[in-house]
Write an enzyme that holds these catalytic residues in place. Structure first.
Site, PDB file in Angstrom:
ATOM      1  N   GLY A   1      38.053  39.528 -23.141  1.00 52.31           N
ATOM      2  CA  GLY A   1      39.002  39.594 -22.027  1.00 52.31           C
ATOM      3  C   GLY A   1      38.852  40.835 -21.177  1.00 52.31           C
TER       4      GLY A   1
ATOM      5  N   ALA B   1      27.782  25.370  10.461  1.00 54.51           N
ATOM      6  CA  ALA B   1      27.441  26.760  10.155  1.00 54.51           C
ATOM      7  C   ALA B   1      27.620  27.649  11.384  1.00 54.51           C
ATOM      8  CB  ALA B   1      26.008  26.846   9.641  1.00 54.51           C
TER       9      ALA B   1
END
Length: 516
Positions: free
Chosen positions: A169, A404
């Site tokens: 974690g 794009a």
């Protein structure tokens, strides 16, 4: 009486600064690694470090866990280039740099200070992870750190130096910071280590292959910078900080302009190949237009079809976003969209103007991109540009096709000033693809393949001359100015100066819901 107390303090101080003892310090050096205090000394201006919580020890009652002053981390504050920062460094010589309750309290204390003061925080990671003997207290400590990472995001710059292990974690705190610098062959990050991978999936993988600097620099994108050694790591962090403001209420620091703002480059257009589909390196254009050719690239090894990084223009910090035709022809894909979007959002958080250079044939096609979520990830780039309220200047230097074109800082996304070179091609599709659709019947009726190719070439040229140019867009105000390429630098600098006091309101909301 007083002398005895002062002597006691000196003894405690020496013990604290000795870390886990001479043997463990020697073991750290034998691995080619510096100690926590040596690292902090490399980062900060000489003599400016003030350590806090030097005499903290853990509160556990397990007799097998020895108590050391400092409890696995060195924390405090100092200056870099004369500017204030807070810093914490895990000390691997003390209990393997593991994080316990008091270690986390030390780290969160300096994180709180940095947020209240409004200055950057640098975390130096070299840790064995959660201190197992402290159980849930250790896990709570990570949770407290994650919360502060989140609260500080977009408020102060957060930088991580990965110079040792970081597993489980613990890896999520570096991932939540703005920039991660990893040292090759030393820095490692993974959620589950090689042993677990082997046990669960029967796969043999080394620490470096699984979570080394190169893996995270080129594949996962977790690492923004990959460096050869610890000295390079801290040099990189110092330079990065020089571009950034202390917090989100300040402007980035202005540098003395030693490069003529009116400098032109008559040879700039020659860096573009005559064939619009031929590869070339956009960095040659970037280094030509910025101050002294000094480009500080971010995420250099990851999603190389888009370039992002910091530079100065007229002494002012700017964030550069540019398509890279040398990789995947500069097409946008999943990783490049995420890479550019995150960089744009950082720049917007910290008042850094965005300069975009466009040369892209569109989004990368294929089932792999579609099935892995190019629609979802591609939308992040649109969201980031739309959301940004800093000065946004775009220059189309080559192709700008389809969606794009819109995504790369178009006027529709509220870019402030949009330039184009005379060779720019702005169109829904590239000429060859367009005529295949528009002139389908004519091409189908061609007598043979040679005639079909000749007809297609002729039609594509007509389409390019008529539609794929910057002048139709300029007629409609979508392009503000079609510029001579050699004037790109002075034209962008003038726009930056004109937009320096820009203020743009947005509707009130708790936050947007970007498609993560």
């Amino acid at each position: 009486m007083h002398e005895e107390k002062v002597k006691r303090l000196a003894t405690m101080k020496k013990s604290a600064e000795g870390g886990g003892g001479d043997e463990r310090v020697e073991a750290q050096h034998s691995k080619g690694k510096l100690t926590a205090r040596e690292r902090i000394a490399l980062l900060l201006d000489e003599g400016t470090f003030v350590e806090i919580d030097k005499y903290v020890t853990h509160r556990g009652d397990d007799p097998t866990v020895q108590k050391f002053y400092g409890d696995g981390a060195v924390t405090g504050f100092g200056t870099v280039g004369g500017r204030q920062i807070f810093v914490f460094a895990y000390d691997f010589t003390v209990l393997g740099g593991s994080l316990g309750e008091m270690t986390s309290k030390k780290i969160t204390k300096v994180m709180d200070h940095a947020a209240k003061v409004g200055c950057p925080i640098v975390g130096i990671i070299d840790s064995g992870g959660a201190r197992i003997q402290e159980g849930v207290n250790s896990l709570d400590g990570y949770g407290d750190i994650f919360f502060r990472n989140t609260m500080a995001s977009g408020v102060i710059p957060q930088i991580t130096a990965s110079i040792g292990p970081c597993a489980g974690g613990a890896v999520y705190s570096p991932a939540m910071t703005d920039f991660v610098v990893m040292v090759e062959n030393i820095g490692q990050m993974f959620v589950t280590g090689p042993e677990v991978v082997k046990e669960v999936l029967s796969q043999e993988v080394s620490f470096e292959e699984l979570g080394g600097a190169r893996a995270h620099g080129s594949k996962s994108g977790v690492a923004h910078f990959v460096v050869k050694n610890e000295y390079d790591c801290f040099d990189k962090i110092k330079k990065l900080l020089s571009f950034l403001p202390q917090n989100n209420t300040e402007e980035p620091p202005m540098a003395e302009a030693t490069d003529d703002a009116n400098r032109v480059d008559p040879g700039l257009i020659n860096k573009m190949p005559e064939n619009p589909y031929q590869q070339y390196d956009i960095k040659e254009i970037i280094t030509s237009i910025i101050d002294n050719g000094d480009f500080f690239e971010v995420h250099e090894l990851f999603a190389e079809n888009v370039i992002v990084g910091f530079a100065r223009m007229g002494g002012r910090t700017v964030g550069i976003v540019a398509n890279q035709p040398a990789f995947l022809a500069g097409a946008l894909d999943i990783n490049s969209s995420s890479k550019a979007a995150r960089f744009i959002r950082f720049c917007d958080s910290f008042n850094i103007p965005i300069v975009t250079l466009v040369d892209t044939p569109g989004y990368l096609p294929g089932t792999e991109q579609e099935h892995n979520g190019i629609i979802r990830h591609g939308s992040k780039l649109l969201f980031a540009y739309c959301e940004a309220t800093v000065p946004k200047i775009t220059c189309i230097v080559g192709k700008a096709y389809g969606g794009a074109y819109i995504a790369m800082g178009s006027k529709n996304l509220r870019s402030d000033v949009n330039y184009a070179w005379p060779n720019a091609e702005i169109a829904v599709l590239g000429p060859e693809a367009a005529v295949t659709i528009i002139n389908r019947k004519e091409l189908k009726n061609a007598s043979n393949a040679a005639a079909r190719n000749e007809t297609k070439k002729k039609l594509a040229k007509e389409y390019r001359d008529k539609f794929a140019n910057p002048y139709l867009a300029a007629e409609r105000g979508i392009i503000d100015v079609v510029i001579d390429p050699m004037e790109t630098r002075p034209m962008i600098i003038r726009a930056l100066e004109a937009l320096a006091n820009k203020k743009e309101a947005r509707p009130w909301k708790k936050h947007g819901n970007i498609n993560l």
